[in-house]
Design a protein around this motif. Structure first.
Motif, PDB file in Angstrom:
ATOM      1  N   ALA A  93      51.092  30.785  39.408  1.00 56.21           N
ATOM      2  CA  ALA A  93      49.870  31.135  38.688  1.00 56.21           C
ATOM      3  C   ALA A  93      49.730  30.293  37.423  1.00 56.21           C
ATOM      4  O   ALA A  93      48.642  29.808  37.099  1.00 56.21           O
ATOM      5  N   TYR A  94      50.837  30.111  36.714  1.00 59.26           N
ATOM      6  CA  TYR A  94      50.789  29.324  35.476  1.00 59.26           C
ATOM      7  C   TYR A  94      50.427  27.868  35.767  1.00 59.26           C
ATOM      8  O   TYR A  94      49.697  27.235  35.002  1.00 59.26           O
ATOM      9  N   ASP A  95      50.921  27.339  36.889  1.00 58.42           N
ATOM     10  CA  ASP A  95      50.592  25.968  37.268  1.00 58.42           C
ATOM     11  C   ASP A  95      49.104  25.837  37.580  1.00 58.42           C
ATOM     12  O   ASP A  95      48.452  24.860  37.177  1.00 58.42           O
ATOM     13  N   LEU A  96      48.579  26.826  38.306  1.00 60.14           N
ATOM     14  CA  LEU A  96      47.161  26.794  38.656  1.00 60.14           C
ATOM     15  C   LEU A  96      46.279  26.873  37.411  1.00 60.14           C
ATOM     16  O   LEU A  96      45.268  26.181  37.304  1.00 60.14           O
ATOM     17  N   ILE A  97      46.683  27.709  36.467  1.00 59.56           N
ATOM     18  CA  ILE A  97      45.926  27.860  35.223  1.00 59.56           C
ATOM     19  C   ILE A  97      45.935  26.552  34.431  1.00 59.56           C
ATOM     20  O   ILE A  97      44.916  26.119  33.889  1.00 59.56           O
ATOM     21  N   ASP A  98      47.081  25.904  34.392  1.00 65.40           N
ATOM     22  CA  ASP A  98      47.226  24.661  33.614  1.00 65.40           C
ATOM     23  C   ASP A  98      46.382  23.519  34.166  1.00 65.40           C
ATOM     24  O   ASP A  98      45.861  22.705  33.396  1.00 65.40           O
ATOM     25  N   VAL A  99      46.269  23.451  35.484  1.00 64.27           N
ATOM     26  CA  VAL A  99      45.577  22.307  36.092  1.00 64.27           C
ATOM     27  C   VAL A  99      44.113  22.589  36.408  1.00 64.27           C
ATOM     28  O   VAL A  99      43.393  21.684  36.831  1.00 64.27           O
ATOM     29  N   ALA A 100      43.671  23.808  36.189  1.00 63.01           N
ATOM     30  CA  ALA A 100      42.291  24.169  36.538  1.00 63.01           C
ATOM     31  C   ALA A 100      41.287  23.345  35.730  1.00 63.01           C
ATOM     32  O   ALA A 100      41.380  23.256  34.511  1.00 63.01           O
ATOM     33  N   ILE A 101      40.339  22.766  36.421  1.00 60.38           N
ATOM     34  CA  ILE A 101      39.271  22.000  35.780  1.00 60.38           C
ATOM     35  C   ILE A 101      38.082  22.919  35.481  1.00 60.38           C
ATOM     36  O   ILE A 101      37.455  22.819  34.442  1.00 60.38           O
ATOM     37  N   HIS A 102      37.808  23.802  36.414  1.00 59.78           N
ATOM     38  CA  HIS A 102      36.719  24.755  36.274  1.00 59.78           C
ATOM     39  C   HIS A 102      37.289  26.134  35.947  1.00 59.78           C
ATOM     40  O   HIS A 102      38.473  26.398  36.185  1.00 59.78           O
ATOM     41  N   PRO A 103      36.464  27.034  35.391  1.00 58.58           N
ATOM     42  CA  PRO A 103      36.930  28.402  35.157  1.00 58.58           C
ATOM     43  C   PRO A 103      37.526  28.998  36.430  1.00 58.58           C
ATOM     44  O   PRO A 103      36.925  28.909  37.503  1.00 58.58           O
ATOM     45  N   LEU A 104      38.694  29.580  36.287  1.00 58.85           N
ATOM     46  CA  LEU A 104      39.442  30.059  37.444  1.00 58.85           C
ATOM     47  C   LEU A 104      39.846  31.517  37.277  1.00 58.85           C
ATOM     48  O   LEU A 104      40.509  31.874  36.302  1.00 58.85           O
ATOM     49  N   THR A 105      39.445  32.342  38.224  1.00 57.01           N
ATOM     50  CA  THR A 105      39.855  33.746  38.250  1.00 57.01           C
ATOM     51  C   THR A 105      40.947  33.897  39.304  1.00 57.01           C
ATOM     52  O   THR A 105      40.759  33.494  40.452  1.00 57.01           O
ATOM     53  N   LEU A 106      42.074  34.462  38.904  1.00 56.47           N
ATOM     54  CA  LEU A 106      43.165  34.714  39.836  1.00 56.47           C
ATOM     55  C   LEU A 106      43.280  36.209  40.071  1.00 56.47           C
ATOM     56  O   LEU A 106      43.233  37.006  39.127  1.00 56.47           O
ATOM     57  N   ASP A 182      19.789  30.460  23.880  1.00 55.40           N
ATOM     58  CA  ASP A 182      18.791  29.447  24.216  1.00 55.40           C
ATOM     59  C   ASP A 182      19.283  28.417  25.232  1.00 55.40           C
ATOM     60  O   ASP A 182      18.556  27.478  25.559  1.00 55.40           O
ATOM     61  N   GLU A 183      20.496  28.584  25.724  1.00 53.29           N
ATOM     62  CA  GLU A 183      21.016  27.619  26.700  1.00 53.29           C
ATOM     63  C   GLU A 183      20.233  27.719  28.008  1.00 53.29           C
ATOM     64  O   GLU A 183      19.867  28.816  28.446  1.00 53.29           O
ATOM     65  N   PRO A 184      19.963  26.585  28.657  1.00 43.31           N
ATOM     66  CA  PRO A 184      19.203  26.601  29.908  1.00 43.31           C
ATOM     67  C   PRO A 184      20.035  27.151  31.061  1.00 43.31           C
ATOM     68  O   PRO A 184      21.253  27.285  30.968  1.00 43.31           O
ATOM     69  N   ALA A 185      19.360  27.477  32.144  1.00 43.94           N
ATOM     70  CA  ALA A 185      20.052  27.954  33.346  1.00 43.94           C
ATOM     71  C   ALA A 185      20.943  26.851  33.898  1.00 43.94           C
ATOM     72  O   ALA A 185      20.720  25.670  33.642  1.00 43.94           O
ATOM     73  N   GLY A 186      21.926  27.221  34.631  1.00 43.47           N
ATOM     74  CA  GLY A 186      22.823  26.220  35.216  1.00 43.47           C
ATOM     75  C   GLY A 186      24.268  26.664  35.238  1.00 43.47           C
ATOM     76  O   GLY A 186      25.110  26.027  35.860  1.00 43.47           O
ATOM     77  N   ALA A 187      24.569  27.777  34.566  1.00 46.90           N
ATOM     78  CA  ALA A 187      25.946  28.275  34.564  1.00 46.90           C
ATOM     79  C   ALA A 187      26.303  28.823  35.948  1.00 46.90           C
ATOM     80  O   ALA A 187      25.443  29.320  36.671  1.00 46.90           O
ATOM     81  N   HIS A 188      27.569  28.710  36.291  1.00 47.71           N
ATOM     82  CA  HIS A 188      28.031  29.174  37.598  1.00 47.71           C
ATOM     83  C   HIS A 188      29.203  30.138  37.437  1.00 47.71           C
ATOM     84  O   HIS A 188      29.933  30.095  36.449  1.00 47.71           O
ATOM     85  N   ALA A 189      29.369  30.990  38.426  1.00 47.88           N
ATOM     86  CA  ALA A 189      30.512  31.903  38.439  1.00 47.88           C
ATOM     87  C   ALA A 189      31.790  31.105  38.679  1.00 47.88           C
ATOM     88  O   ALA A 189      31.760  29.944  39.104  1.00 47.88           O
ATOM     89  N   SER A 190      32.920  31.721  38.410  1.00 48.84           N
ATOM     90  CA  SER A 190      34.203  31.019  38.519  1.00 48.84           C
ATOM     91  C   SER A 190      34.693  30.904  39.955  1.00 48.84           C
ATOM     92  O   SER A 190      34.219  31.600  40.862  1.00 48.84           O
ATOM     93  N   GLU A 191      35.662  30.033  40.127  1.00 45.85           N
ATOM     94  CA  GLU A 191      36.398  29.977  41.381  1.00 45.85           C
ATOM     95  C   GLU A 191      37.337  31.175  41.408  1.00 45.85           C
ATOM     96  O   GLU A 191      37.838  31.606  40.365  1.00 45.85           O
ATOM     97  N   ILE A 192      37.557  31.760  42.585  1.00 47.59           N
ATOM     98  CA  ILE A 192      38.450  32.916  42.698  1.00 47.59           C
ATOM     99  C   ILE A 192      39.522  32.648  43.749  1.00 47.59           C
ATOM    100  O   ILE A 192      39.216  32.302  44.891  1.00 47.59           O
TER     101      ILE A 192
END
Length: 207
Positions: A93-106, A182-192
């Motif tokens: 889990a710690y390795d996955l957290i360290d290398v995650a490029i995008h928001p990651l839910t474990l 005021d941020e525009p749309a475009g945000a995405h949910a995390s990888e799970i």
């Protein structure tokens, strides 16, 4: 005055505005009283509360009209918080957290020390460590894991930005964080990813 926004659309840690710092203090005050907040995260806007407060958690289920059988994920500011929330953290889990490029839910087995309604039938819980400055600072100041569930009624489209959040949600929470609206749309949910007790990994949702 809105917070300073970095090139990636999020505030830079060293540029948290006075308004953002004030918002964190106000949000923490609401959370400690068992209240519900609407706040920007490292992904989409989320409805949140103290994940150890059972009454507050149940209230979020009611706000979203969400079946209690559908567990909600948690947001924390560091991996040091994980050991207090699950019985054993797989080393990978710690390795996955360290290398995650995008928001990651474990999703971890053996959840503990949180409101029972947040624990899935199999005893697991989804946790994400936020690296986005505002939500990171909020989690750190709160000192407890925060519920982070999408700011929409269950079954309705997910709000991609603050402007898309329904009036029903806005009126139901106790505090709306006044930054990043005021941020525009475009945000995405995390990888799970789901972690098995045997160290196995299953992709639940791709980024």
């Amino acid at each position: 005055m809105l917070c300073d926004i970095g090139a990636n659309g999020h505030m830079k840690a060293e540029e948290l505005s006075l308004e953002a710092k004030k918002a964190i203090r106000e949000a923490v005050s609401v959370l400690r009283k068992g209240g519900i907040i609407l706040y920007p995260t490292d992904t989409i806007w989320g409805i949140g509360c103290d994940a150890t407060n059972e009454e507050a958690v149940e209230r979020i289920f009611k706000i979203k009209h969400r079946p209690s059988s559908k567990a909600m994920l948690l947001l924390v500011d560091s991996d040091a918080k994980l050991n207090g929330l699950v019985r054993e953290v797989p080393s990978i889990a710690y390795d996955l957290i360290d290398v995650a490029i995008h928001p990651l839910t474990l999703i971890y087995p053996g959840a503990r020390n949180i409101a029972p309604a947040l624990i899935a039938e199999d005893g697991s819980v989804g946790i994400r460590i936020t690296k986005e400055p505002f939500s990171h600072a909020l989690c750190k100041a709160a000192g407890v894991p925060l519920v982070s569930t999408s700011a929409n009624i269950s079954g309705a489209p997910t709000a991609g930005c603050f402007a898309e959040i329904s009036e029903e949600i806005l009126q139901a929470v106790d505090y709306v964080v006044p930054v990043r609206q005021d941020e525009p749309a475009g945000a995405h949910a995390s990888e799970i990813l789901a972690m098995g007790v045997d160290g196995s990994i299953k992709v639940i949702r791709k980024a």
